[in-house]
Scaffold this motif. Structure first.
Motif, mmCIF file in Angstrom:
data_model
loop_
_atom_site.group_PDB
_atom_site.id
_atom_site.type_symbol
_atom_site.label_atom_id
_atom_site.label_comp_id
_atom_site.label_asym_id
_atom_site.label_seq_id
_atom_site.Cartn_x
_atom_site.Cartn_y
_atom_site.Cartn_z
ATOM 1 N N THR A 638 39.005 23.559 19.728
ATOM 2 C CA THR A 638 38.063 22.439 19.682
ATOM 3 C C THR A 638 37.454 22.324 18.290
ATOM 4 O O THR A 638 36.946 23.311 17.749
ATOM 5 N N PHE A 639 37.494 21.104 17.730
ATOM 6 C CA PHE A 639 36.991 20.827 16.389
ATOM 7 C C PHE A 639 35.817 19.857 16.455
ATOM 8 O O PHE A 639 35.772 18.965 17.311
ATOM 9 N N VAL A 640 34.903 20.021 15.510
ATOM 10 C CA VAL A 640 33.838 19.051 15.269
ATOM 11 C C VAL A 640 33.845 18.742 13.778
ATOM 12 O O VAL A 640 34.033 19.642 12.952
ATOM 13 N N ARG A 663 41.642 19.481 20.256
ATOM 14 C CA ARG A 663 40.789 18.379 20.666
ATOM 15 C C ARG A 663 39.606 18.285 19.717
ATOM 16 O O ARG A 663 39.188 19.282 19.116
ATOM 17 N N ALA A 664 39.077 17.064 19.575
ATOM 18 C CA ALA A 664 37.932 16.824 18.704
ATOM 19 C C ALA A 664 36.775 16.310 19.541
ATOM 20 O O ALA A 664 36.948 15.424 20.373
ATOM 21 N N THR A 665 35.605 16.878 19.344
ATOM 22 C CA THR A 665 34.409 16.439 20.049
ATOM 23 C C THR A 665 33.339 16.071 19.027
ATOM 24 O O THR A 665 33.455 16.378 17.839
ATOM 25 N N SER A 666 32.292 15.439 19.506
ATOM 26 C CA SER A 666 31.255 14.976 18.584
ATOM 27 C C SER A 666 30.086 15.940 18.465
ATOM 28 O O SER A 666 29.314 15.862 17.511
ATOM 29 N N ASP A 667 29.936 16.860 19.420
ATOM 30 C CA ASP A 667 28.775 17.754 19.420
ATOM 31 C C ASP A 667 29.187 19.211 19.261
ATOM 32 O O ASP A 667 30.197 19.659 19.823
ATOM 33 N N VAL A 668 28.385 19.960 18.524
ATOM 34 C CA VAL A 668 28.607 21.400 18.345
ATOM 35 C C VAL A 668 28.060 22.139 19.559
ATOM 36 O O VAL A 668 26.940 21.883 20.015
ATOM 37 N N SER A 669 28.871 23.057 20.091
ATOM 38 C CA SER A 669 28.429 23.887 21.214
ATOM 39 C C SER A 669 29.113 25.246 21.103
ATOM 40 O O SER A 669 29.917 25.489 20.191
ATOM 41 N N SER A 670 28.811 26.115 22.031
ATOM 42 C CA SER A 670 29.433 27.449 22.010
ATOM 43 C C SER A 670 30.937 27.365 22.240
ATOM 44 O O SER A 670 31.662 28.315 21.939
ATOM 45 N N ALA A 671 31.404 26.210 22.768
ATOM 46 C CA ALA A 671 32.840 26.049 22.994
ATOM 47 C C ALA A 671 33.574 25.560 21.750
ATOM 48 O O ALA A 671 34.802 25.457 21.747
ATOM 49 N N THR A 672 32.855 25.246 20.678
ATOM 50 C CA THR A 672 33.475 24.760 19.447
ATOM 51 C C THR A 672 34.148 25.913 18.715
ATOM 52 O O THR A 672 33.555 26.990 18.549
ATOM 53 N N ASP A 673 35.392 25.711 18.296
ATOM 54 C CA ASP A 673 36.113 26.747 17.542
ATOM 55 C C ASP A 673 35.956 26.584 16.034
ATOM 56 O O ASP A 673 35.829 27.575 15.305
ATOM 57 N N TYR A 674 36.004 25.336 15.558
ATOM 58 C CA TYR A 674 35.909 25.090 14.120
ATOM 59 C C TYR A 674 34.988 23.897 13.866
ATOM 60 O O TYR A 674 35.030 22.894 14.597
#
Length: 708
Positions: A638-640, A663-674
Motif C-alpha cells: 500500500t502506497f500513499v 494499491r494507492a490510498t489517500s490516507d496514512v495509516s498503520s497499513a501503509t507500506d510506503y
C-alpha cells in the motif's frame, strides 16, 4: 427611421425592400445600436429593454445576410462570428505605456506628494527622488494644495486602443511597454469596446484596462467547474486568457468590460490641459471611464480615498488592488518627465495583500469523469502560501452541511501540501443576514439527467452521454496507462466536444486531418500526427481497453484482474454480479460498478460504435503472456503519495503502483507500506514518520518500480 430615440420594431418584410431602402435601414440600425451600446456600457443608463435591443440586433443581422454587399467590418453584428487569426503579431505602441512605481507605505505617499508640492515651482527634477524622505515634515503632505486625480488601480489587462476618423482601427496588449501583441480581432468581439466614437479627433490612441467583472468571473468559473475544467485563478487571468485567443469567437459574448484612463496620441484637436478634463473628453467621445475617479489636493484626501476604496474592495464588481495618484496638470507632467520605466508624476498606492480570509462568492458543483458531483466553493481570489486561490473543494453535501458555509460568508482557507485548497472554517459576522443553505441539484448541471444518491455522494448516471463526463472520458481513454494516444490531452478533448466533432469515443476514429486543422493549436503536421496516433489505437489489449473505459473503481490493477478472469471483452460484458464477486479482489461495490457500466444502454451503444469504427480489442489469448502481478515485490503493498513529483502526475504514479499489484490510498495509516514524498509535502509525511513507515523520494520510488 430613428432607432436611437424611438426604436420601432414593426419592420417591413425583407423581400419588400430595395437595396437602397435596406442600406438606409441598416445605417439607421447601426447608429441606433451604437447609441444604445453607449448608454449601456459607458453611461450605464440603458434606455430600452434587452428584448427590444435583441430585436434591433436580429433585424440588422437579417438585413446584412439578405444584402451581403452592405456588410461592414465595423458593424455591431461583427462582434459575433469571425475567422481565427494564425498568430498574435507584434505591434509597436504610439507612445510608451509605462508601468507605475508602487508603494504600500503611507510615508512614501506623503513623500511623493511633498515632491509634487516642492516641484510646483519648477524645482530640481534630476535624479530619481533620492531626497524624497528628507525633512521632519516629509509626512505632513499638507503644505499646500496640488491638483491631483485619484483612480482605482485595476487588476486587469492594460491595452492600447486606436481610432482613426472615430472608427476603431486596432488594439494591442501592453507587452514590454513599447511593443505589444495585436489583439484587434478579439477587441472587436468585446461588446464594451466601442467600434465608433462620437465627434472624436481625427486620430486617437488611448490606454485602457480591459477586465472581467467579478460577477462575470464567478459565472465563468461556475461554467468551467461544472464542465470539469480548472477555473481561472483570478479575473485578470481570465481576461488576459480571452484576449490572447487566436479564435475571436471564444471572446464573443464573454463578460468583459473596460475603463479608459490615459491619452497616448491625438491628432485633429488639442490635447486637454488637465487629466480630469481628459477623462471628461474620453467619456464625451464614447469611451468608458471609471465612475470612482476623484479630484484631490491634499494628502488627507488621498488617505481618505485609499481607505474608502479598500473598504469597498470586496463589494465592487471590478477587481482593484490599490489606488493611483496622478498629477492633474499635463504640462507639468512633461516637465517632471519619467524614470527608466515609470513616470515621476504618478504613483500606485497598493492595498495590503489579502490573506487567508476571503469571501465565498458561490457554491457550484463539478461533474467528474465518473459522474460524481463535487460541491466547489468559488472564492474571491486570495493569496494562500504564495498561491492565488479562487476555489476550494467542499467534497460532498454532508461536508457542506457540517461546515455550514453559504454564499456571502467570510471563510478561512488552508492549502495543505498536495491537496487543493479547502475551507477550514467560517468566520462569524455578527448581524450578518446569511444566504440560504446549499442543496445539491436534482439534475446534472451539464446534461440535465436526474441525479442519484450513492452513499455520501451524488452522481450523474448518464455516463458517456454527459458532456462533462465525455471530456474526462476522452482524456482518460487517451492517457498513457490507457490507450496512450499522444497529443490527445484535456484541452484538445474539450475543443473536440465543444466543436461538435466528437459526441462519443467512437467519433475519435472518424476524425480527419482537416477537422483538426481548424482547432486552436493545430497545424497540418499536428493534425496529421494526432489522426495517426488515434489510428494506432485501433487494436488495444483487453487490459488497457478495460482501464481506458473509465469504469468507476476500475484502476489499472483491477483492469488486469478482470482481464485474467474473463479473457475477452464479450465474456466481461456477460458477467453478472455473482460471477464478479467470486473473484477474490472484487467486492460488492466494484462488481456493482462494472455491471452498471455495461448495463447502461448509452455505454453499450458506444461499444458497438467503437467496433463499427474498426476497434478490435485483443483477447488474452491473442496478447503476449502477462507477467503475474504477484511476481512483483509491490504486490499487496500500500502506497500513499504526498507533494508534487517531477516526472509523474498523481494518477500516473498510482497507476504505476496498481499495474504492479500494489494499491494507492489517500490516507496514512498503520497499513501503509510506503509513503512517496515529492516537493512541498503535506502533513502526511510527518504522520508517516511518527508511524515508522518507510518514506521514499521520487528516485527511490522509480528504483522500486523497476525491481522485479
Amino acid at each position: 427611421m430613428d432607432f436611437k430615440h424611438h426604436p420601432s420594431t414593426d419592420f417591413r418584410p425583407l423581400e419588400a425592400l430595395s437595396r437602397d431602402q435596406a442600406a438606409d435601414e441598416i445605417e439607421a440600425l447601426r447608429e441606433g445600436i451604437r447609441h444604445h451600446d453607449y448608454l449601456y456600457y459607458v453611461k450605464t443608463e440603458p434606455a430600452i429593454s434587452d428584448a427590444v435591443y435583441d430585436q434591433l440586433f436580429d433585424r440588422l443581422q437579417a438585413l446584412e445576410a439578405e444584402f451581403p454587399s452592405l456588410q461592414s467590418e465595423n458593424s455591431p453584428t461583427q462582434r459575433i462570428g469571425a475567422e481565427p487569426v494564425s498568430a498574435l503579431n507584434k505591434r509597436e505602441h504610439r507612445a510608451a505605456m509605462l508601468s507605475l512605481e508602487s508603494v504600500q507605505n503611507d510615508d512614501e505617499v506623503a513623500d511623493f506628494i511633498k515632491r509634487l508640492q516642492r516641484d510646483a515651482g519648477g524645482g530640481d527634477n534630476d535624479g530619481d527622488g533620492d531626497d524624497a524622505g528628507g525633512g521632519d515634515d516629509a509626512g505632513d503632505g499638507n503644505q499646500g494644495p496640488v491638483a491631483l486625480v485619484l483612480e482605482p488601480k485595476f487588476d486587469g489587462l492594460s491595452i492600447e486602443l486606436i481610432y482613426d476618423q472615430g472608427v476603431f482601427s486596432s488594439g494591442s496588449t501592453r507587452g514590454d511597454g513599447y511593443t505589444g501583441e495585436d489583439i484587434s480581432h478579439n477587441l472587436r468581439r468585446a461588446a464594451a469596446v466601442p467600434m465608433r466614437l462620437h465627434k472624436a479627433p481625427r486620430h486617437l490612441a488611448v490606454r485602457a484596462e480591459i477586465f472581467m467583472p467579478r460577477s462575470g468571473f464567478t459565472a465563468l468559473n461556475r461554467e468551467r467547474v461544472q464542465r470539469g475544467d480548472e477555473p481561472f485563478a483570478n479575473p485578470r487571468n481570465a481576461a488576459a486568457g480571452l484576449m490572447r485567443q487566436l479564435d475571436p469567437n471564444r471572446v464573443a459574448g464573454r463578460p468583459l468590460d473596460l475603463f479608459c484612463y490615459e491619452l497616448l496620441e491625438i491628432d485633429g484637436e488639442a490635447a486637454p490641459a488637465t487629466h480630469h478634463q481628459l477623462l471628461e473628453r474620453l467619456a464625451d467621445w464614447g469611451l468608458k471611464t471609471c465612475p470612482l475617479n476623484r479630484n484631490a489636493e491634499h494628502l488627507d484626501d488621498v488617505r481618505a480615498y485609499h481607505a474608502e476604496l479598500e473598504g469597498q474592495r470586496d463589494t465592487l464588481d471590478v477587481e482593484i488592488d490599490g489606488v493611483v495618484i496622478k498629477l492633474d496638470d499635463r504640462a507639468r507632467r512633461e516637465t517632471l518627465g519619467v524614470r527608466a520605466r515609470s513616470p515621476r508624476w504618478a504613483l500606485a498606492w497598493k492595498f495590503a495583500p489579502r490573506e487567508e480570509i476571503t469571501t465565498l462568492e458561490e457554491i457550484t458543483v463539478q461533474v467528474g469523469r465518473t459522474g460524481i458531483l463535487t460541491p466547489i466553493a468559488l472564492l474571491q481570489p486570495v493569496d494562500v502560501g504564495g498561491v492565488t486561490v479562487s476555489r476550494a473543494t467542499l467534497h460532498n453535501a454532508d461536508e457542506v452541511q457540517r461546515k455550514d458555509v453559504r454564499p456571502g460568508d467570510q471563510v478561512r482557507i488552508i492549502r495543505a501540501g498536495d491537496v487543493i485548497p479547502e475551507i477550514a472554517e467560517r468566520i462569524e459576522q455578527p448581524g450578518q443576514t446569511r444566504a440560504l443553505s446549499f442543496a445539491m441539484p436534482e439534475h446534472c448541471p451539464v446534461c440535465s439527467t436526474e441525479i442519484i444518491r450513492d452513499g455520501a455522494y451524488h452522481r450523474c448516471p448518464a455516463g458517456l452521454a454527459c458532456e462533462a463526463q465525455l471530456v474526462g472520458q476522452i482524456t482518460h481513454y487517451a492517457s498513457r496507462d490507457a490507450l496512450d494516444i499522444d497529443g490527445l490531452g484535456e484541452e484538445t478533448a474539450r475543443q473536440l466536444v465543444e466543436r461538435g466533432l466528437v459526441h462519443d469515443l467512437a467519433d475519435l476514429y472518424r476524425l480527419e486531418t482537416q477537422d483538426l486543422e481548424a482547432m486552436e493549436g493545430f497545424g497540418e503536421t499536428a493534425a496529421r500526427n494526432l489522426v495517426q496516433a488515434i489510428d494506432r489505437a485501433r487494436r488495444p489489449s483487453l487490459q488497457r481497453f478495460v482501464y481506458a473505459l473509465g469504469i468507476r473503481h476500475i484502476g489499472a490493477r483491477m483492469a488486469t484482474v478482470l482481464t485474467r478472469r474473463f479473457g475477452s471483452l464479450d465474456a466481461l460484458l456477460k458477467a453478472d454480479r455473482t460471477a464478479l464477486e467470486r473473484i477474490p479482489e472484487v467486492g460488492p461495490e466494484i462488481a456493482a460498478a462494472v455491471v452498471a457500466f455495461f448495463d447502461n444502454a448509452d455505454n453499450r451503444q458506444v461499444l458497438e460504435k467503437l467496433r463499427d469504427a474498426g476497434v478490435e480489442v485483443e483477447d488474452v489469448s491473442e496478447q503476449e503472456p502477462a507477467q503475474a502481478d504477484d511476481s512483483h515485490r509491490l504486490s499487496g503493498k500500500t502506497f500513499v503519495f504526498t507533494g508534487e513529483l517531477a516526472h509523474y502526475s498523481r494518477r500516473e504514479a498510482q497507476s504505476a503502483v496498481e499495474a504492479r499489484g500494489g494499491r494507492a490510498t489517500s490516507d496514512v495509516s498503520s497499513a501503509t507500506d510506503y509513503l512517496v514524498r515529492g516537493k512541498d509535502p503535506g502533513s502526511k509525511a510527518e504522520r508517516a514518520q511518527d508511524l515508522g513507515i518507510e518514506i521514499l523520494d521520487e528516485a527511490e520510488f522509480e528504483q522500486l518500480l523497476e525491481q522485479g
